[in-house]
Motif scaffolding. Structure first.
Motif, PDB file in Angstrom:
ATOM      1  N   GLY A 165       0.802  -1.232   0.000  1.00  0.00           N
ATOM      2  CA  GLY A 165       0.000   0.000   0.000  1.00  0.00           C
ATOM      3  C   GLY A 165       0.833   1.279   0.000  1.00  0.00           C
ATOM      4  O   GLY A 165       0.365   2.326  -0.443  1.00  0.00           O
ATOM      5  N   ALA A 166       2.068   1.193   0.471  1.00  0.00           N
ATOM      6  CA  ALA A 166       2.907   2.393   0.531  1.00  0.00           C
ATOM      7  C   ALA A 166       3.814   2.493  -0.691  1.00  0.00           C
ATOM      8  O   ALA A 166       4.696   3.348  -0.742  1.00  0.00           O
ATOM      9  CB  ALA A 166       3.757   2.358   1.806  1.00  0.00           C
ATOM     10  N   VAL A 167       3.606   1.610  -1.654  1.00  0.00           N
ATOM     11  CA  VAL A 167       4.548   1.464  -2.758  1.00  0.00           C
ATOM     12  C   VAL A 167       3.872   1.580  -4.126  1.00  0.00           C
ATOM     13  O   VAL A 167       4.377   2.236  -5.041  1.00  0.00           O
ATOM     14  CB  VAL A 167       5.216   0.056  -2.674  1.00  0.00           C
ATOM     15  N   THR A 189       2.469  12.540  -0.760  1.00  0.00           N
ATOM     16  CA  THR A 189       2.252  12.860   0.660  1.00  0.00           C
ATOM     17  C   THR A 189       1.773  11.651   1.442  1.00  0.00           C
ATOM     18  O   THR A 189       0.939  10.885   0.964  1.00  0.00           O
ATOM     19  CB  THR A 189       1.199  13.996   0.787  1.00  0.00           C
ATOM     20  N   SER A 190       2.319  11.462   2.621  1.00  0.00           N
ATOM     21  CA  SER A 190       1.786  10.486   3.578  1.00  0.00           C
ATOM     22  C   SER A 190       1.273  11.285   4.773  1.00  0.00           C
ATOM     23  O   SER A 190       2.021  12.067   5.355  1.00  0.00           O
ATOM     24  CB  SER A 190       2.890   9.538   4.066  1.00  0.00           C
ATOM     25  N   GLY A 191       0.006  11.081   5.128  1.00  0.00           N
ATOM     26  CA  GLY A 191      -0.545  11.873   6.228  1.00  0.00           C
ATOM     27  C   GLY A 191      -1.466  11.064   7.119  1.00  0.00           C
ATOM     28  O   GLY A 191      -2.073  10.082   6.674  1.00  0.00           O
ATOM     29  N   SER A 245       8.120   8.829   1.676  1.00  0.00           N
ATOM     30  CA  SER A 245       7.173   9.661   2.431  1.00  0.00           C
ATOM     31  C   SER A 245       6.603   8.856   3.604  1.00  0.00           C
ATOM     32  O   SER A 245       6.457   9.384   4.711  1.00  0.00           O
ATOM     33  CB  SER A 245       6.054  10.197   1.534  1.00  0.00           C
ATOM     34  N   THR A 246       6.306   7.586   3.362  1.00  0.00           N
ATOM     35  CA  THR A 246       5.762   6.742   4.439  1.00  0.00           C
ATOM     36  C   THR A 246       6.814   6.527   5.529  1.00  0.00           C
ATOM     37  O   THR A 246       6.534   6.690   6.722  1.00  0.00           O
ATOM     38  CB  THR A 246       5.311   5.377   3.863  1.00  0.00           C
ATOM     39  N   ALA A 247       8.033   6.149   5.103  1.00  0.00           N
ATOM     40  CA  ALA A 247       9.090   5.856   6.074  1.00  0.00           C
ATOM     41  C   ALA A 247       9.471   7.099   6.882  1.00  0.00           C
ATOM     42  O   ALA A 247       9.672   7.022   8.101  1.00  0.00           O
ATOM     43  CB  ALA A 247      10.316   5.294   5.350  1.00  0.00           C
TER      44      ALA A 247
HETATM   45 MG    MG Z   1       3.830   5.921   0.510  1.00  0.00          MG
END
Ligand code: MG
Ligand code: AMP
Length: 332
Positions: free
Chosen positions: A169-171, A250-252, A298-300
């Protein structure tokens, strides 16, 4: 004199009309894919065919990587027993490999095996709830990118513990954005704007009307992208960024969450605790020439928090190419 009175507005109208006609045609399509609303806008005569080709490709990526679809390549791995090599499509293998390498670099902050935890918390479902401590502990036992091994020669993934499940999901959205821009470029599109659920990809700049071209001397101007204000309604910008070519990811904590007893539980997890990351950040935004790297970073970096960011950044630099033009901004 009378003739001029009539002619003047007509001439102005014609002038404006011609000016706007000189703007390349725009084609825009929207579809719900990858658990999000995706809009692709392309300018110019190749726009329509190119946008359709992009969506064809995005549907293909979604079908392969959707962890919640039984037919996906990812499901093949997720439902496989332990210690059994699972052969997957080369594209799927390569993306898992990139994300695995990144997980290693960002150890403890980024992990592609978080699906069991994600399911336990139930983010994005009607059954979202805070898990009991023992449930969390049990689930954590089948989480960890070290529990899978990859064989590049045979394109296989082997899980070393039952219950291990991959979540990209973060990729995937970052990778999909890379693919979308590649397709648009190859189709001869010069200007385009993509919105993948808040992750933006642009190329070529925004075409200008004839008048603006004449007055500014520029055929295009950078696209202006708003950064979401965490607690405001969707679409409210806290700031704006201008970009001609590249990705803004963006990761929020406001993207997916639920509230219980007045506490907000969001979807970006700290792999060390299995709980929503509490790094003190509301969002992290990366501007980059590479969508995949921007998505993972952004996630990391969100999990890392302000203080640990430089350390993580340096660790990542050792395994992936981070372009010097990359920019980072965050909201606390
Ligand atoms: Mg991500
Ligand atoms: P993003 O919106 O790109 O930050 O990705 C968030 C999604 O990535 C979540 O919905 C999960 O599917 C997954 N995810 C959550 N936390 C992590 C993490 N620490 N490492 C890798 N993937 C994560």
């Amino acid at each position: 004199m009378k003739v001029f009175k009539f002619l003047a507005p007509l001439l102005i109208l014609l002038f404006l009309l011609l000016g706007n006609l000189a703007v390349p045609r725009m084609h825009r399509e929207t579809e719900f894919l990858m658990d999000t609303v995706i809009t692709v806008t392309a300018y110019g005569r190749h726009g329509k065919a190119a946008v359709q080709e992009v969506f064809w490709r995005l549907r293909e990526i979604d079908a392969k990587f959707n962890a919640h679809s039984e037919k996906s390549e990812l499901a093949k791995i997720n439902t496989a027993p332990e210690n059994t090599p699972v052969s997957v499509d080369k594209e799927v293998f390569n993306l898992i490999k990139s994300a695995h390498i990144f997980s290693t670099a960002a150890e403890g902050l980024f992990d592609i095996t978080l699906l069991p935890l994600n399911n336990l918390w139930g983010f994005g479902t009607e059954n979202a709830s805070v898990p009991a401590e023992n449930e969390l502990k049990n689930t954590m036992a089948s989480v960890g990118f070290g529990l899978i091994t990859l064989d590049a020669e045979n394109c296989t993934v082997t899980k070393h513990k039952a219950g291990v499940q991959l979540d990209l999901g973060a990729v995937v959205k970052g990778y999909a954005a890379d693919e979308a821009l590649r397709i648009l470029k190859e189709a001869g599109v010069e200007s385009a704007y993509l919105d993948l659920g808040g992750n933006v990809a642009v190329m070529g700049g925004m075409p200008q009307s004839l008048w603006k071209r004449i007055f500014s001397g520029q055929k295009t101007r950078p696209f202006v992208i708003g950064l979401q204000e965490p607690d405001a309604p969707s679409g409210t910008a806290i700031d704006t960024l201008s970009l001609t070519d590249g990705f803004i990811v963006t990761s929020g904590d406001y993207e997916r969450y639920f509230e219980a007893d007045g506490v907000r539980y969001h979807h970006i997890l700290d792999p060390k605790t299995g709980q929503p990351a509490q790094s003190g950040l509301r969002s992290v935004t990366i501007v980059s020439e590479n969508g995949l790297i921007a998505d993972m970073l952004s996630t990391a970096l969100f999990v890392a928090g302000e203080k640990e960011m430089p350390v993580l950044y340096d660790l990542c630099r050792q395994v992936i190419t981070i372009n010097d033009a990359m920019e980072l901004t965050y909201v606390k």
